[in-house]
Design a protein around this motif. Structure first.
Motif, PDB file in Angstrom:
ATOM      1  N   VAL A 293     -70.674 -38.918 -27.411  1.00  0.00           N
ATOM      2  CA  VAL A 293     -71.269 -39.117 -28.736  1.00  0.00           C
ATOM      3  C   VAL A 293     -70.412 -40.066 -29.568  1.00  0.00           C
ATOM      4  O   VAL A 293     -70.930 -40.962 -30.249  1.00  0.00           O
ATOM      5  CB  VAL A 293     -71.460 -37.762 -29.462  1.00  0.00           C
ATOM      6  CG1 VAL A 293     -71.943 -37.993 -30.881  1.00  0.00           C
ATOM      7  CG2 VAL A 293     -72.437 -36.894 -28.709  1.00  0.00           C
ATOM      8  N   ALA A 294     -69.087 -39.897 -29.500  1.00  0.00           N
ATOM      9  CA  ALA A 294     -68.194 -40.792 -30.245  1.00  0.00           C
ATOM     10  C   ALA A 294     -68.372 -42.228 -29.762  1.00  0.00           C
ATOM     11  O   ALA A 294     -68.407 -43.171 -30.555  1.00  0.00           O
ATOM     12  CB  ALA A 294     -66.737 -40.350 -30.081  1.00  0.00           C
ATOM     13  N   LEU A 295     -68.528 -42.371 -28.455  1.00  0.00           N
ATOM     14  CA  LEU A 295     -68.726 -43.699 -27.869  1.00  0.00           C
ATOM     15  C   LEU A 295     -70.032 -44.318 -28.371  1.00  0.00           C
ATOM     16  O   LEU A 295     -70.066 -45.483 -28.780  1.00  0.00           O
ATOM     17  CB  LEU A 295     -68.761 -43.571 -26.348  1.00  0.00           C
ATOM     18  CG  LEU A 295     -68.704 -44.860 -25.549  1.00  0.00           C
ATOM     19  CD1 LEU A 295     -67.329 -45.475 -25.676  1.00  0.00           C
ATOM     20  CD2 LEU A 295     -69.011 -44.573 -24.078  1.00  0.00           C
ATOM     21  N   THR A 296     -71.093 -43.518 -28.364  1.00  0.00           N
ATOM     22  CA  THR A 296     -72.384 -44.006 -28.842  1.00  0.00           C
ATOM     23  C   THR A 296     -72.275 -44.460 -30.288  1.00  0.00           C
ATOM     24  O   THR A 296     -72.736 -45.544 -30.665  1.00  0.00           O
ATOM     25  CB  THR A 296     -73.447 -42.890 -28.724  1.00  0.00           C
ATOM     26  OG1 THR A 296     -73.411 -42.373 -27.402  1.00  0.00           O
ATOM     27  CG2 THR A 296     -74.833 -43.424 -29.035  1.00  0.00           C
ATOM     28  N   MET A 297     -71.650 -43.605 -31.109  1.00  0.00           N
ATOM     29  CA  MET A 297     -71.489 -43.943 -32.523  1.00  0.00           C
ATOM     30  C   MET A 297     -70.651 -45.205 -32.684  1.00  0.00           C
ATOM     31  O   MET A 297     -71.003 -46.112 -33.443  1.00  0.00           O
ATOM     32  CB  MET A 297     -70.823 -42.761 -33.244  1.00  0.00           C
ATOM     33  CG  MET A 297     -70.534 -43.011 -34.703  1.00  0.00           C
ATOM     34  SD  MET A 297     -72.033 -43.297 -35.660  1.00  0.00           S
ATOM     35  CE  MET A 297     -72.214 -41.716 -36.460  1.00  0.00           C
ATOM     36  N   ALA A 298     -69.556 -45.276 -31.941  1.00  0.00           N
ATOM     37  CA  ALA A 298     -68.654 -46.415 -32.072  1.00  0.00           C
ATOM     38  C   ALA A 298     -69.359 -47.716 -31.681  1.00  0.00           C
ATOM     39  O   ALA A 298     -69.241 -48.735 -32.364  1.00  0.00           O
ATOM     40  CB  ALA A 298     -67.407 -46.202 -31.205  1.00  0.00           C
TER      41      ALA A 298
ATOM     42  N   LEU B 299     -61.512 -47.541 -27.352  1.00  0.00           N
ATOM     43  CA  LEU B 299     -60.283 -46.748 -27.414  1.00  0.00           C
ATOM     44  C   LEU B 299     -60.370 -45.696 -28.521  1.00  0.00           C
ATOM     45  O   LEU B 299     -59.892 -44.572 -28.372  1.00  0.00           O
ATOM     46  CB  LEU B 299     -59.067 -47.648 -27.633  1.00  0.00           C
ATOM     47  CG  LEU B 299     -58.717 -48.583 -26.478  1.00  0.00           C
ATOM     48  CD1 LEU B 299     -57.481 -49.392 -26.820  1.00  0.00           C
ATOM     49  CD2 LEU B 299     -58.498 -47.806 -25.191  1.00  0.00           C
ATOM     50  N   LEU B 300     -60.994 -46.089 -29.623  1.00  0.00           N
ATOM     51  CA  LEU B 300     -61.155 -45.163 -30.736  1.00  0.00           C
ATOM     52  C   LEU B 300     -61.976 -43.946 -30.301  1.00  0.00           C
ATOM     53  O   LEU B 300     -61.621 -42.800 -30.605  1.00  0.00           O
ATOM     54  CB  LEU B 300     -61.850 -45.899 -31.889  1.00  0.00           C
ATOM     55  CG  LEU B 300     -61.703 -45.319 -33.278  1.00  0.00           C
ATOM     56  CD1 LEU B 300     -60.231 -45.199 -33.641  1.00  0.00           C
ATOM     57  CD2 LEU B 300     -62.408 -46.205 -34.290  1.00  0.00           C
ATOM     58  N   ALA B 301     -63.041 -44.207 -29.566  1.00  0.00           N
ATOM     59  CA  ALA B 301     -63.872 -43.107 -29.062  1.00  0.00           C
ATOM     60  C   ALA B 301     -63.054 -42.200 -28.130  1.00  0.00           C
ATOM     61  O   ALA B 301     -63.170 -40.974 -28.181  1.00  0.00           O
ATOM     62  CB  ALA B 301     -65.101 -43.657 -28.346  1.00  0.00           C
ATOM     63  N   ALA B 302     -62.201 -42.820 -27.306  1.00  0.00           N
ATOM     64  CA  ALA B 302     -61.372 -42.037 -26.384  1.00  0.00           C
ATOM     65  C   ALA B 302     -60.395 -41.146 -27.163  1.00  0.00           C
ATOM     66  O   ALA B 302     -60.211 -39.974 -26.820  1.00  0.00           O
ATOM     67  CB  ALA B 302     -60.609 -42.973 -25.443  1.00  0.00           C
ATOM     68  N   VAL B 303     -59.794 -41.696 -28.211  1.00  0.00           N
ATOM     69  CA  VAL B 303     -58.847 -40.904 -29.009  1.00  0.00           C
ATOM     70  C   VAL B 303     -59.561 -39.744 -29.701  1.00  0.00           C
ATOM     71  O   VAL B 303     -59.060 -38.627 -29.745  1.00  0.00           O
ATOM     72  CB  VAL B 303     -58.106 -41.795 -30.039  1.00  0.00           C
ATOM     73  CG1 VAL B 303     -57.461 -40.952 -31.118  1.00  0.00           C
ATOM     74  CG2 VAL B 303     -57.061 -42.640 -29.339  1.00  0.00           C
TER      75      VAL B 303
ATOM     76  N   ARG C 163     -64.795 -59.304 -27.936  1.00  0.00           N
ATOM     77  CA  ARG C 163     -64.437 -58.459 -26.795  1.00  0.00           C
ATOM     78  C   ARG C 163     -63.259 -57.548 -27.163  1.00  0.00           C
ATOM     79  O   ARG C 163     -63.260 -56.352 -26.870  1.00  0.00           O
ATOM     80  CB  ARG C 163     -64.090 -59.348 -25.609  1.00  0.00           C
ATOM     81  CG  ARG C 163     -63.648 -58.593 -24.388  1.00  0.00           C
ATOM     82  CD  ARG C 163     -63.659 -59.480 -23.153  1.00  0.00           C
ATOM     83  NE  ARG C 163     -62.943 -58.838 -22.065  1.00  0.00           N
ATOM     84  CZ  ARG C 163     -61.678 -59.097 -21.760  1.00  0.00           C
ATOM     85  NH1 ARG C 163     -61.011 -60.013 -22.443  1.00  0.00           N
ATOM     86  NH2 ARG C 163     -61.077 -58.468 -20.787  1.00  0.00           N
ATOM     87  N   GLU C 164     -62.275 -58.125 -27.846  1.00  0.00           N
ATOM     88  CA  GLU C 164     -61.107 -57.328 -28.240  1.00  0.00           C
ATOM     89  C   GLU C 164     -61.519 -56.236 -29.233  1.00  0.00           C
ATOM     90  O   GLU C 164     -61.010 -55.120 -29.183  1.00  0.00           O
ATOM     91  CB  GLU C 164     -60.022 -58.228 -28.838  1.00  0.00           C
ATOM     92  CG  GLU C 164     -59.545 -59.345 -27.905  1.00  0.00           C
ATOM     93  CD  GLU C 164     -59.086 -58.833 -26.539  1.00  0.00           C
ATOM     94  OE1 GLU C 164     -58.432 -57.784 -26.477  1.00  0.00           O
ATOM     95  OE2 GLU C 164     -59.418 -59.485 -25.524  1.00  0.00           O
ATOM     96  N   HIS C 165     -62.444 -56.587 -30.123  1.00  0.00           N
ATOM     97  CA  HIS C 165     -62.930 -55.595 -31.081  1.00  0.00           C
ATOM     98  C   HIS C 165     -63.631 -54.443 -30.349  1.00  0.00           C
ATOM     99  O   HIS C 165     -63.445 -53.269 -30.670  1.00  0.00           O
ATOM    100  CB  HIS C 165     -63.890 -56.270 -32.074  1.00  0.00           C
ATOM    101  CG  HIS C 165     -64.339 -55.367 -33.191  1.00  0.00           C
ATOM    102  ND1 HIS C 165     -65.306 -55.716 -34.088  1.00  0.00           N
ATOM    103  CD2 HIS C 165     -63.952 -54.129 -33.541  1.00  0.00           C
ATOM    104  CE1 HIS C 165     -65.496 -54.714 -34.935  1.00  0.00           C
ATOM    105  NE2 HIS C 165     -64.677 -53.742 -34.625  1.00  0.00           N
ATOM    106  N   LEU C 166     -64.413 -54.814 -29.321  1.00  0.00           N
ATOM    107  CA  LEU C 166     -65.109 -53.783 -28.533  1.00  0.00           C
ATOM    108  C   LEU C 166     -64.102 -52.874 -27.834  1.00  0.00           C
ATOM    109  O   LEU C 166     -64.276 -51.653 -27.780  1.00  0.00           O
ATOM    110  CB  LEU C 166     -66.044 -54.446 -27.517  1.00  0.00           C
ATOM    111  CG  LEU C 166     -66.873 -53.488 -26.651  1.00  0.00           C
ATOM    112  CD1 LEU C 166     -67.797 -52.634 -27.525  1.00  0.00           C
ATOM    113  CD2 LEU C 166     -67.701 -54.243 -25.614  1.00  0.00           C
TER     114      LEU C 166
ATOM    115  N   GLY D 167     -63.221 -45.242 -38.220  1.00  0.00           N
ATOM    116  CA  GLY D 167     -62.621 -44.112 -37.502  1.00  0.00           C
ATOM    117  C   GLY D 167     -63.236 -42.796 -37.942  1.00  0.00           C
ATOM    118  O   GLY D 167     -63.532 -41.926 -37.110  1.00  0.00           O
ATOM    119  N   ASP D 168     -63.461 -42.669 -39.253  1.00  0.00           N
ATOM    120  CA  ASP D 168     -64.073 -41.460 -39.805  1.00  0.00           C
ATOM    121  C   ASP D 168     -65.454 -41.223 -39.212  1.00  0.00           C
ATOM    122  O   ASP D 168     -65.776 -40.112 -38.792  1.00  0.00           O
ATOM    123  CB  ASP D 168     -64.218 -41.623 -41.327  1.00  0.00           C
ATOM    124  CG  ASP D 168     -63.231 -40.754 -42.069  1.00  0.00           C
ATOM    125  OD1 ASP D 168     -62.556 -39.939 -41.408  1.00  0.00           O
ATOM    126  OD2 ASP D 168     -63.139 -40.882 -43.296  1.00  0.00           O
ATOM    127  N   ALA D 169     -66.258 -42.280 -39.191  1.00  0.00           N
ATOM    128  CA  ALA D 169     -67.630 -42.146 -38.691  1.00  0.00           C
ATOM    129  C   ALA D 169     -67.625 -41.715 -37.227  1.00  0.00           C
ATOM    130  O   ALA D 169     -68.375 -40.827 -36.815  1.00  0.00           O
ATOM    131  CB  ALA D 169     -68.380 -43.464 -38.867  1.00  0.00           C
TER     132      ALA D 169
END
Lengths: 265, 200
Positions: free
Chosen positions: A64-69, A175-179, A167-170, A36-38
């Motif tokens: 950018v968050a999506l790319t990183m995630a 979702l993390l990128a969205a938040v 798939r669930e992990h993805l 999450g930090d990254a």
């Protein structure tokens, strides 16, 4: 009603905090805090891009968050020890973002707003985007709840039940990128992880099932958001950090109460 | 890993694997392994630690993708899987009753019946992390049974049980086969206990 900046700030903080708290339960259960930090730190790079090209903060930070995630998701799939790589990516992205922002010609950027949030300046449009993002996150969590939970508990158990754990992990990664994208204006890049994990951690001691924990985390996240905003206005402190302080205080009280209960006081 | 005997009744096999080869990096974990399982039989894969037994089971379950070979499942076949170990992170609250609802919600009568069948009727309200090793394995079994499996796969199901405990557990497995008619595929390194319970 939305003309009042306090109402807008309250709604924005509430939406972000509640969605982050529920998603945060998975972050805690799967020990993804560093992940999450990254993702959140990469958001600063997104801010730099948005300022450079004049695009929307939400879109760039989200991108950018999506790319990183997705990058981290790809790395974790190979079974390597990833915490060192995460450390490099996380702080590399943060530092690059900080440098990039200062290189933008003709702009004097208030970086604090992106590092620690500036919820008092959110517009109606911001509130609408934040609530749409929060609703999307909640909706996906709701519809995938059992599959996400099974995959989190044990990937093999999920596979045997016809659930693809990767798939669930993805999905959690996206979702993390969205938040991160919707939280940047509220608490800023440096404190997003706090909104994810603190309410969830505070809720743990009082709950017996994953659903109770997610529900209580959302309530505690909401209390932190509204309470933090009020305290910040009273004491004239920055809102984002104050929200996190209230959440941390709730966690501390919760921990003490849990300990007292366990020794039978 | 030796090549396991393929059952003559391949046509009626619930589950069959042909020529499975699995590698982890440089190590070849499974090489050209074939096996077939027909309805109602109990088969135990016996071997030393590290011989690839668990990996074979994980391939059959679909958790690992082999480099070569095919796993064929009869259409609509349901698998009940009891993993070797299941670590529940202490940050996740989880009652036994809630655990039985994964991945599908079941009604309370069915859940209580499954716990009774597995020999742990009184555990419904306990936290998973508070169970003893034996109780934990039995709850895993109960959960697997609730999916009404055609094939029940158990990976070192008696780990952490003493010998009488293991013997009781295997007798229970036989009862399960008798009552549900499902095929059972087990992995174990305890040859002596297993012998009495399995067909091959």
């Amino acid at each position: 009603m939305l003309d009042d900046f306090m109402i807008r700030a309250g709604l924005a903080a509430l939406g972000v905090a509640m969605a982050a708290a529920v998603l945060g339960c998975f972050v805690v259960w799967r020990r993804m805090a560093y992940f999450g930090d990254a993702t959140a730190h990469a958001a600063v790079l997104g801010v730099a891009m948005a300022l450079m090209f004049g695009w929307s903060i939400f879109a760039d930070v989200g991108l950018v968050a999506l790319t990183m995630a997705v990058l981290i998701y790809g790395l974790t799939g190979r079974g390597q020890a990833v915490d060192t790589i995460l450390g490099v990516l996380s702080h590399g992205a943060l530092a690059t973002g900080l440098v990039a922002v200062t290189l933008i010609p003709g702009q004097r950027v208030d970086l604090d707003a992106y590092l620690f949030g500036d919820v008092l300046t959110v517009t109606r449009m911001d509130v609408a985007i934040i609530w749409a993002g929060a609703a999307l996150v909640m909706g996906v969590l709701w519809s995938h709840w059992t599959a996400l939970l099974t995959a989190t508990l044990n990937p093999d158990l999920a596979s045997a039940s016809g659930i693809n754990p990767r798939r669930e992990h993805l999905i959690l990664t996206l979702l993390l990128a969205a938040v991160v994208a919707v939280a940047i204006k509220v608490v800023g890049a440096l404190l997003i992880t706090a909104l994810l994990i603190i309410p969830a951690a505070a809720a743990r001691g009082f709950t017996r099932t994953p659903e109770q924990m997610a529900g209580l985390a959302a309530v505690l996240g909401g209390i932190s958001a509204v309470g933090g905003l009020r305290v910040a206005v009273m004491l004239d402190t920055p809102v984002g950090p104050t929200i996190v302080c209230v959440a941390a205080a709730l966690f501390a009280v919760g921990t003490v109460v849990t300990k007292l209960r366990s020794v039978g006081v | 890993m030796p090549v396991l005997p393929t059952s003559g009744a391949v046509m009626t096999a619930l589950l069959s694997a042909t020529g499975i080869t699995l590698r982890h990096g440089q190590n070849t974990v499974l090489e050209n392994v074939s096996l077939a399982l027909t309805a109602g039989e109990i088969v135990t894969i016996v071997g030393q630690n590290g011989s690839g037994k668990s990996s074979l089971l994980r391939v059959l379950v679909g958790a690992l993708t082999p480099q070569a070979g095919v796993v064929t499942r009869k259409a609509g076949m349901r698998v009940g899987y009891v993993p070797q170990k299941l670590h529940i992170d202490p940050t996740m609250p989880m009652t036994v009753r809630r655990f039985l609802d994964l991945p599908k919600r079941v009604d309370t009568d069915a859940a209580m019946q499954a716990l009774l069948t597995a020999g742990v009727p009184e555990t419904g309200n306990r936290q998973m992390t508070q169970l003893s090793g034996g109780q934990f394995q039995r709850v895993l079994l109960a959960r697997a049974l609730l999916g009404k499996p055609d094939v029940l796969m158990l990976d070192e199901a008696t780990q952490g049980l003493d010998q009488p405990g293991s013997a009781r557990f295997y007798r229970q497995i036989e009862d399960v086969r008798r009552d549900l008619g499902c095929a059972i595929l087990m992995v174990s390194h305890e040859l002596h206990v297993v012998m009495s319970a399995s067909d091959r």
